[in-house]
Design a protein around this motif. Structure first.
Motif, mmCIF file in Angstrom:
data_model
loop_
_atom_site.group_PDB
_atom_site.id
_atom_site.type_symbol
_atom_site.label_atom_id
_atom_site.label_comp_id
_atom_site.label_asym_id
_atom_site.label_seq_id
_atom_site.Cartn_x
_atom_site.Cartn_y
_atom_site.Cartn_z
ATOM 1 N N GLU A 140 45.291 23.251 0.315
ATOM 2 C CA GLU A 140 43.573 22.558 0.425
ATOM 3 C C GLU A 140 43.209 22.462 1.805
ATOM 4 O OE1 GLU A 140 39.949 18.551 -0.211
ATOM 5 O OE2 GLU A 140 42.748 18.463 -0.404
ATOM 6 N N TRP A 141 44.099 22.132 2.554
ATOM 7 C CA TRP A 141 43.555 22.559 4.299
ATOM 8 C C TRP A 141 43.585 24.211 4.048
ATOM 9 C CZ3 TRP A 141 46.484 25.655 7.825
ATOM 10 C CH2 TRP A 141 45.838 25.445 9.085
ATOM 11 N N PHE A 142 44.752 24.727 3.947
ATOM 12 C CA PHE A 142 44.303 26.415 3.966
ATOM 13 C C PHE A 142 42.990 26.774 3.139
ATOM 14 C CE2 PHE A 142 45.622 30.474 2.484
ATOM 15 C CZ PHE A 142 46.690 30.826 3.693
ATOM 16 N N PHE A 143 42.798 26.339 2.245
ATOM 17 C CA PHE A 143 41.538 27.122 1.953
ATOM 18 C C PHE A 143 40.064 26.692 2.441
ATOM 19 C CE2 PHE A 143 45.257 28.670 -1.928
ATOM 20 C CZ PHE A 143 45.217 29.650 -1.591
ATOM 21 N N LYS A 144 40.410 25.066 2.919
ATOM 22 C CA LYS A 144 39.086 24.793 3.005
ATOM 23 C C LYS A 144 38.766 24.104 3.915
ATOM 24 C CE LYS A 144 38.456 23.509 -1.971
ATOM 25 N NZ LYS A 144 38.173 22.449 -3.376
ATOM 26 N N LYS A 145 39.950 23.494 4.604
ATOM 27 C CA LYS A 145 39.791 22.898 5.868
ATOM 28 C C LYS A 145 40.308 22.877 7.284
ATOM 29 C CE LYS A 145 39.874 18.289 3.057
ATOM 30 N NZ LYS A 145 40.429 17.264 3.254
ATOM 31 N N GLN A 146 40.747 24.811 7.499
ATOM 32 C CA GLN A 146 41.057 25.469 8.674
ATOM 33 C C GLN A 146 40.342 24.926 10.072
ATOM 34 O OE1 GLN A 146 42.749 29.263 8.330
ATOM 35 N NE2 GLN A 146 43.712 28.938 6.637
ATOM 36 N N GLY A 199 61.616 18.924 2.590
ATOM 37 C CA GLY A 199 62.008 19.974 1.720
ATOM 38 C C GLY A 199 61.169 18.734 0.777
ATOM 39 N N SER A 200 61.615 16.961 0.675
ATOM 40 C CA SER A 200 60.769 16.069 -0.269
ATOM 41 C C SER A 200 59.304 15.978 0.351
ATOM 42 C CB SER A 200 61.327 15.240 -0.319
ATOM 43 O OG SER A 200 61.484 13.696 -1.026
ATOM 44 N N LEU A 201 59.115 15.477 1.685
ATOM 45 C CA LEU A 201 57.635 15.740 1.973
ATOM 46 C C LEU A 201 56.861 16.991 1.842
ATOM 47 C CD1 LEU A 201 55.787 13.949 3.917
ATOM 48 C CD2 LEU A 201 56.454 15.277 5.784
ATOM 49 N N LEU A 202 57.289 18.340 1.663
ATOM 50 C CA LEU A 202 56.232 19.917 1.279
ATOM 51 C C LEU A 202 56.316 19.267 -0.206
ATOM 52 C CD1 LEU A 202 55.554 22.370 2.022
ATOM 53 C CD2 LEU A 202 57.519 23.283 1.421
ATOM 54 N N GLU A 203 56.912 18.904 -1.224
ATOM 55 C CA GLU A 203 56.645 18.941 -2.486
ATOM 56 C C GLU A 203 55.943 18.015 -2.611
ATOM 57 O OE1 GLU A 203 59.044 18.614 -6.657
ATOM 58 O OE2 GLU A 203 60.435 18.044 -4.341
ATOM 59 N N ASP A 204 56.211 16.898 -1.858
ATOM 60 C CA ASP A 204 54.070 15.834 -1.901
ATOM 61 C C ASP A 204 53.267 16.208 -1.080
ATOM 62 O OD1 ASP A 204 56.615 14.240 -2.829
ATOM 63 O OD2 ASP A 204 57.292 12.833 -1.354
ATOM 64 N N GLN A 205 53.606 17.548 -0.705
ATOM 65 C CA GLN A 205 51.789 17.429 0.048
ATOM 66 C C GLN A 205 51.964 18.830 -0.044
ATOM 67 O OE1 GLN A 205 49.829 14.980 1.528
ATOM 68 N NE2 GLN A 205 51.977 13.136 1.308
ATOM 69 N N GLU A 206 51.881 19.864 -1.131
ATOM 70 C CA GLU A 206 51.765 20.999 -1.383
ATOM 71 C C GLU A 206 50.342 20.851 -1.768
ATOM 72 O OE1 GLU A 206 53.790 24.626 -3.690
ATOM 73 O OE2 GLU A 206 54.360 22.977 -3.979
ATOM 74 N N ASP A 207 49.706 19.874 -1.925
ATOM 75 C CA ASP A 207 48.396 20.571 -2.493
ATOM 76 C C ASP A 207 47.996 19.940 -1.685
ATOM 77 O OD1 ASP A 207 48.884 20.393 -5.496
ATOM 78 O OD2 ASP A 207 48.729 18.424 -5.390
ATOM 79 N N PHE A 208 47.948 18.965 -0.408
ATOM 80 C CA PHE A 208 46.862 18.857 0.166
ATOM 81 C C PHE A 208 47.142 19.770 1.546
ATOM 82 C CE2 PHE A 208 47.002 17.331 4.874
ATOM 83 C CZ PHE A 208 45.830 16.198 4.772
#
Length: 389
Positions: A101-107, A89-98
């Motif tokens: 961005e992967w979901f919308f632009k880098k798939q 959960g802590s890592l997810l919170e830190d990397q939510e923006d990443f």
């Protein structure tokens, strides 16, 4: 006193606490790997779904494609980490923006989310079959780590040791040799277990590869280790004529012949014990019948007591008037009984006992008489004769 009690309780619980498995803490790479794995799991699960409103065409026209929607991303993120997986959960919170961005632009450009996030961006993990801070190759190489016969510890992790954990039957730094009691099969290029009939290390596959055999087997030139038939070997097997020998793989068993059963390690005739059991059953029946008759007699006696008392005085008078027996008759009776007693021949030794029961047990021996002397029918003999036997 409270402190002492708590100390005693803690000491008593210590052995139980040592049996509880302790969960190992996940490395940073493992946390990141689990996060990307679960993210991709729900990414694939929601593939092909829609908004669920019932009018897909209108929803797609008004809200845009569900495949790239905020609604789908939120659903994936909500299922990525478990409720108690705090590190995830802590890592997810830190990397939510990443992740957004992967979901919308880098798939399409970077389909391997684990490689992009954990190996290249966060530098927590290594490529497959490499380990350590510098991501060195596992022993045996990237293509066949540990010679293909083991697992490289910490492979893909910058905190891994890279040591080989060999599969069963293999050992060595890169699992290149066979373990003890295993032999290399050149046809399959693998280590196979020695035959269970081998006593020690084998030199080949199967029973033929045994230099020595375990107990109950012997070495043959053509067949290798072969079962010994103890029942057919002179000086082996049971040795008692009253026993049958039954051979089995690596062993044998001695059982009593038909008509005999084992008593204190020796085979004995069953009819000797059958007679005793029948006698015991008869005695038990007689006792039960006697108890029943006694109860009946007691009831009859109680009923007749009053009647008997009425005639007591009359009986006394009658008995007083009865004629006394002649003394000569008493003398003749005593002399007759004495002569009858002299006709009984007492048993004085074991030979007499043997002769007296020979007709009843045609196959009985003097040894059996000696062993089972307490079973002889001696109720007509003197007490001193029984003690002698």
């Amino acid at each position: 006193m409270v402190i002492v009690s708590n100390l005693v309780a803690a000491v008593a619980l210590f052995p139980l606490l040592t049996l509880i498995p302790v969960a190992t803490e996940k490395s940073k790479c493992e946390v990141c790997r689990d996060l990307t794995k679960n993210f991709k799991k729900y990414y694939d699960k929601t593939s092909g779904q829609n908004y669920g409103g019932g009018n897909t065409a209108w929803e797609e026209k008004s809200l845009g494609s569900y495949a790239r929607s905020e609604t789908r991303l939120v659903e994936i993120l909500e299922n990525t980490c478990g409720p108690k997986d705090y590190k995830c959960g802590s890592l997810l919170e830190d990397q939510e923006d990443f992740l957004e961005e992967w979901f919308f632009k880098k798939q399409e450009s970077h389909p391997e989310l684990h490689t992009l996030l954990c190996i290249e961006t966060l530098v927590r993990c290594c490529p497959d079959n490499t380990f350590g801070e510098e991501c060195k190759e596992c022993p045996g190489g990237v293509d066949t780590p540990c010679s293909g016969h083991g697992t490289c510890k910490g492979a893909g992790d910058r905190e891994g040791t890279g040591e080989c954990e060999c599969h069963s039957g293999y050992n060595g730094t890169v699992c290149e040799t066979c373990s003890e009691k295993y032999i290399n099969n050149t046809d399959t290029n693998s280590c196979e277990a020695c035959s269970s009939l081998c006593d020690g290390q084998c030199t080949g596959i199967g029973p033929k590869g045994c230099p020595a055999c375990i107990k109950g087997y012997e070495l043959h030139e053509t067949d290798g280790c072969k079962d010994i038939n103890e029942c057919s070997r002179e000086g082996m097997g049971c040795g008692d004529p009253l026993e049958d020998c039954i051979n089995s793989p690596g062993s044998y068993e001695c059982v009593c012949k038909k008509g005999y059963h084992r008593v204190e390690g020796k085979c004995q005739l069953e009819d000797l014990y059958a007679d005793e059991n029948e006698s015991d059953d008869d005695d038990a029946e007689n006792i039960a019948e006697g108890d029943s008759e006694d109860n009946h007699d007691n009831q009859a006696t109680d009923t007749m007591e009053d009647s008997d008392k009425q005639y007591d005085s009359k009986d006394d008078n009658s008995q007083a008037n009865m004629e006394q027996p002649d003394a000569s008759v008493i003398g003749d009776t005593a002399e007759h009984n004495s002569e009858k007693k002299e006709d009984i021949r007492p048993i004085r030794n074991i030979e007499d006992a043997f002769d007296s029961v020979r007709e009843k047990y045609s196959d009985i021996t003097k040894e059996n008489i000696e062993k089972f002397k307490d079973r002889l029918d001696l109720h007509d003999y003197d007490v001193e004769v029984k003690e002698e036997l």
